[in-house]
Scaffold this motif. Structure first.
Motif, PDB file in Angstrom:
ATOM      1  N   SER A   1       0.995  -1.271  -0.019  1.00 24.26           N
ATOM      2  CA  SER A   1      -0.052  -0.018  -0.083  1.00 24.26           C
ATOM      3  C   SER A   1       0.886   1.121   0.053  1.00 24.26           C
ATOM      4  O   SER A   1       1.932   1.279   0.638  1.00 24.26           O
TER       5      SER A   1
ATOM      6  N   TYR B   1       0.435   5.633   0.336  1.00 21.22           N
ATOM      7  CA  TYR B   1      -0.606   6.580   1.184  1.00 21.22           C
ATOM      8  C   TYR B   1      -0.007   8.073   0.704  1.00 21.22           C
ATOM      9  O   TYR B   1       1.052   8.255   0.494  1.00 21.22           O
TER      10      TYR B   1
ATOM     11  N   ILE C   1      -0.532  11.917   1.576  1.00 19.21           N
ATOM     12  CA  ILE C   1      -0.729  12.528   2.773  1.00 19.21           C
ATOM     13  C   ILE C   1      -0.651  14.077   2.444  1.00 19.21           C
ATOM     14  O   ILE C   1       0.243  14.444   1.730  1.00 19.21           O
TER      15      ILE C   1
ATOM     16  N   ILE D   1      -5.518  11.844   4.192  1.00 22.03           N
ATOM     17  CA  ILE D   1      -4.769  10.593   4.015  1.00 22.03           C
ATOM     18  C   ILE D   1      -5.617   9.800   3.029  1.00 22.03           C
ATOM     19  O   ILE D   1      -6.679   9.397   3.322  1.00 22.03           O
TER      20      ILE D   1
ATOM     21  N   GLU E   1      -5.349   6.021   0.767  1.00 20.48           N
ATOM     22  CA  GLU E   1      -4.438   4.917   0.685  1.00 20.48           C
ATOM     23  C   GLU E   1      -4.679   4.401  -1.036  1.00 20.48           C
ATOM     24  O   GLU E   1      -5.983   4.425  -1.464  1.00 20.48           O
TER      25      GLU E   1
ATOM     26  N   THR F   1       3.916  11.261  -0.560  1.00 21.37           N
ATOM     27  CA  THR F   1       3.847   9.938  -0.817  1.00 21.37           C
ATOM     28  C   THR F   1       4.570   8.851   0.088  1.00 21.37           C
ATOM     29  O   THR F   1       5.676   9.269  -0.024  1.00 21.37           O
TER      30      THR F   1
ATOM     31  N   GLY G   1       3.475   1.957   2.708  1.00 22.62           N
ATOM     32  CA  GLY G   1       3.110   0.855   3.996  1.00 22.62           C
ATOM     33  C   GLY G   1       4.007   0.185   4.415  1.00 22.62           C
ATOM     34  O   GLY G   1       5.037  -0.078   3.705  1.00 22.62           O
TER      35      GLY G   1
END
Length: 96
Positions: free
Chosen positions: A2, A4, A6, A56, A58, A91, A94
């Motif tokens: 994953s 993310y 933000i 945020i 995903e 970016t 995860g």
């Protein structure tokens, strides 16, 4: 793995950011992302944070995040976000 996106936002022209926000979900829903947080009242626990909002998102992988970020649809509406808010956009990957 994953990925993310933000975003930390400081509003400069609410009317332009509001126009961006009113169009955001129609664009976002065309991609493989999931909106996790869109908090206009985050609580600062430590340090100084001169921002107004945290977002945020995903995505299943880096390619999916780039597809959204670089899409013509998002680029079109992001003009209002850039005009309506000073943003720090990251970016991050995860853990698994």
């Amino acid at each position: 793995m994953s990925v993310y996106i933000i975003a930390q936002l400081k509003f400069t022209r609410h009317e332009l950011y509001d126009r961006y926000q009113s169009r955001f979900m129609d664009v976002f829903n065309k991609f493989k992302g999931k909106l996790l947080v869109a908090d206009g009242h985050p609580v600062v626990l430590e340090g100084e944070w001169p921002r107004d909002k945290v977002v945020i998102m995903e995505f299943p992988d880096e390619d999916a995040a780039k597809e959204f970020q670089n899409s013509p649809e998002y680029q079109e509406i992001s003009v209002d976000r850039k005009a309506g808010a000073d943003a720090i956009v990251l970016t991050v990957r995860g853990l698994g």
